[in-house]
Design a protein around this motif. Structure first.
Motif, short mmCIF file in Angstrom:
data_model
loop_
_atom_site.label_atom_id
_atom_site.label_comp_id
_atom_site.label_asym_id
_atom_site.label_seq_id
_atom_site.Cartn_x
_atom_site.Cartn_y
_atom_site.Cartn_z
N UNK A 229 0.70 -1.39 0.05
CA UNK A 229 0.41 -0.01 -0.11
C UNK A 229 0.81 1.38 0.08
N UNK A 230 2.23 0.74 0.37
CA UNK A 230 3.03 2.52 0.40
C UNK A 230 3.27 2.27 -1.32
N UNK A 231 2.93 1.84 -2.35
CA UNK A 231 3.72 1.50 -3.37
C UNK A 231 2.86 3.05 -4.69
N UNK A 232 3.49 3.25 -5.76
CA UNK A 232 3.22 4.34 -6.86
C UNK A 232 2.31 2.99 -7.80
N UNK A 280 8.27 5.08 -1.45
CA UNK A 280 7.20 4.97 -0.83
C UNK A 280 6.60 6.10 -0.76
N UNK A 281 5.78 6.08 -1.32
CA UNK A 281 4.95 7.19 -1.43
C UNK A 281 4.60 8.47 -0.53
N UNK A 282 4.65 7.88 0.65
CA UNK A 282 4.27 8.42 1.67
C UNK A 282 5.04 10.07 1.30
N UNK A 283 6.92 9.06 1.54
CA UNK A 283 8.04 10.26 1.68
C UNK A 283 8.74 10.11 0.06
N UNK A 284 8.29 10.00 -0.88
CA UNK A 284 8.79 9.78 -1.96
C UNK A 284 10.31 9.19 -2.60
N UNK A 285 10.67 8.70 -1.04
CA UNK A 285 12.20 8.42 -1.20
C UNK A 285 11.86 6.85 -1.24
N UNK A 325 22.29 9.26 -0.13
CA UNK A 325 21.36 9.95 -0.51
C UNK A 325 20.28 8.37 -0.74
N UNK A 326 19.27 8.42 -0.57
CA UNK A 326 18.65 7.67 -1.07
C UNK A 326 17.96 7.15 -2.24
N UNK A 327 17.20 6.00 -2.94
CA UNK A 327 16.69 6.06 -4.25
C UNK A 327 16.13 4.94 -4.55
N UNK A 328 14.83 5.07 -4.92
CA UNK A 328 14.23 3.83 -5.97
C UNK A 328 15.05 2.89 -6.11
N UNK A 329 15.12 1.27 -6.22
CA UNK A 329 15.82 0.46 -6.90
C UNK A 329 14.92 -1.15 -7.80
N UNK A 330 15.21 -0.88 -8.80
CA UNK A 330 15.03 -2.30 -8.84
C UNK A 330 15.95 -2.60 -9.76
#
Ligand code: AHG
Length: 347
Positions: A229-232, A280-285, A325-330
């Motif tokens: 539920x935190x995902x875009x 996480x969509x709430x933090x954007x990070x 720095x944090x990033x989304x990672x795939x």
């Protein structure tokens, strides 16, 4: 029986295998202009990882489990295994004249080393996560060390923050050590990915996985599904698409998530698959760190035929703006990462 009349188990007697040392020496010979500076970095990483591996294996015995500041039965303050691994890595590089400084997950700021007298050669910086996944260690789960090497922007100048804030495309080497059922050192210097397994009987890293390539199948699908539920919307669409297993590519896909990045990445490199830690969509990070987790593993993934993305950008192209720095990672198979990117873009 081999041609020398011995069984495979006895193959070490004939010394017909490559160790990390012999591999490095051969590589150095092939590059006539090499001054061995870089080879020494790899040698030192090999040594540091043997020390950390020994500490990890004896963690329970050494009473190093637990949190920093807690006190053991002798009334001595315990040092967290993360801190021990960090000290080992730091001291490893401190003694090398070619290393200008380090940045670590365990240090708030980068650490600049003073210039060693008489040293005029190239200088490098090393970034590392000394013990990734360490919150799992009490449960005997595999953990790892991630490292990467950059060339200093101005070899004759002082070590500065800008020496670390370089994109992954500027990396000269990257690798990880996994402390699992065996200890393995996997690295790339930009010419393929090679894996060495530590043989505890002889105390040497032995070349076990030459020129590793990620198999082009999505066997393993790795994501912390509790974060759904935190995902875009794009991430949800991709995850649901894979889980439906309707497309031929995902019919044999199975869900595997350890929560220890090196272990998840290593398994997917060997079996084929994709790992996701979206934002996480709430933090954007995202959660994972660009400099010493995502970029080094992205270089390994690309060298093994795979890809790594933040959703809208190739990870190796991202220029860090801060050390932690944090990033989304795939990261994983190219085809799966590209499909994720498409769904991410279309949301
Ligand atoms: P830590 O080093 O604090 O144990 O963090 C582990 C990292 C990484 O190794 C792993 O992929 C990720 O955090 C797991 O995070 P979640 O527990 O949120 O899934």
């Amino acid at each position: 029986m081999s041609e020398f009349g011995r069984t495979n188990d006895e193959s070490y007697l004939g010394l017909d295998f490559d160790t990390l040392e012999s591999y490095i020496a051969n590589e150095q010979q092939m590059h006539a202009h090499s001054r061995g500076l870089f080879s020494n970095i790899l040698r030192r990483v090999g040594l540091a990882s043997k020390i950390i591996s020994a500490k990890v294996q004896r963690a329970g015995l050494l009473d190093v489990l637990g949190t920093k500041g807690s006190v053991n039965v002798q009334g001595e303050e315990q040092m967290k295994l993360d801190d021990i691994a960090n000290e080992v890595m730091k001291r490893t590089f401190f003694w090398m004249p070619s290393i200008a400084g380090i940045a670590s997950e365990e240090e708030d700021d980068f650490v600049a080393f003073s210039k060693k007298e008489g040293h005029t050669g190239h200088r490098y910086t090393v970034v590392f996560d000394p013990l990734d996944g360490s919150s799992n260690i009490d449960a005997n789960v595999s953990v790892g060390t991630i490292f990467a090497v950059y060339r200093c922007l101005d070899p004759s100048g002082e070590c500065s923050l800008n020496d670390f804030l370089q994109p992954g495309t500027a990396l000269v080497a990257a690798g990880y050590v996994i402390y699992g059922s065996s200890t393995m050192l996997v690295f790339t210097t930009g010419h393929g990915v090679h894996g060495f397994t530590l043989d505890p009987e002889i105390g040497e890293f032995v070349l076990s996985h030459e020129n590793l390539k990620i198999p082009d199948r999505c066997k393993c699908f790795s994501v912390n599904a509790a974060n759904h539920n935190k995902w875009d919307e794009g991430t949800k669409r991709f995850v649901d698409y894979v889980r439906q297993r309707e497309s031929e590519r995902y019919q044999e896909t199975t869900s595997r998530y350890i929560g220890s990045l090196v272990a998840d990445f290593h398994r997917n490199m060997l079996y084929g698959g994709i790992f996701l830690y979206p934002k996480d969509i709430s933090s954007g990070k995202g959660k994972l760190r660009l400099l010493y987790e995502c970029a080094p593993l992205a270089l390994l993934a690309e060298q093994a035929g795979g890809a790594a993305s933040s959703g809208d950008q190739r990870v190796l192209d991202i220029v860090p703006t801060e050390l932690h720095q944090r990033i989304p990672y795939i990261v994983g198979n190219k085809r799966d990462v590209e499909l994720y990117e498409r769904m991410y873009r279309e949301q």
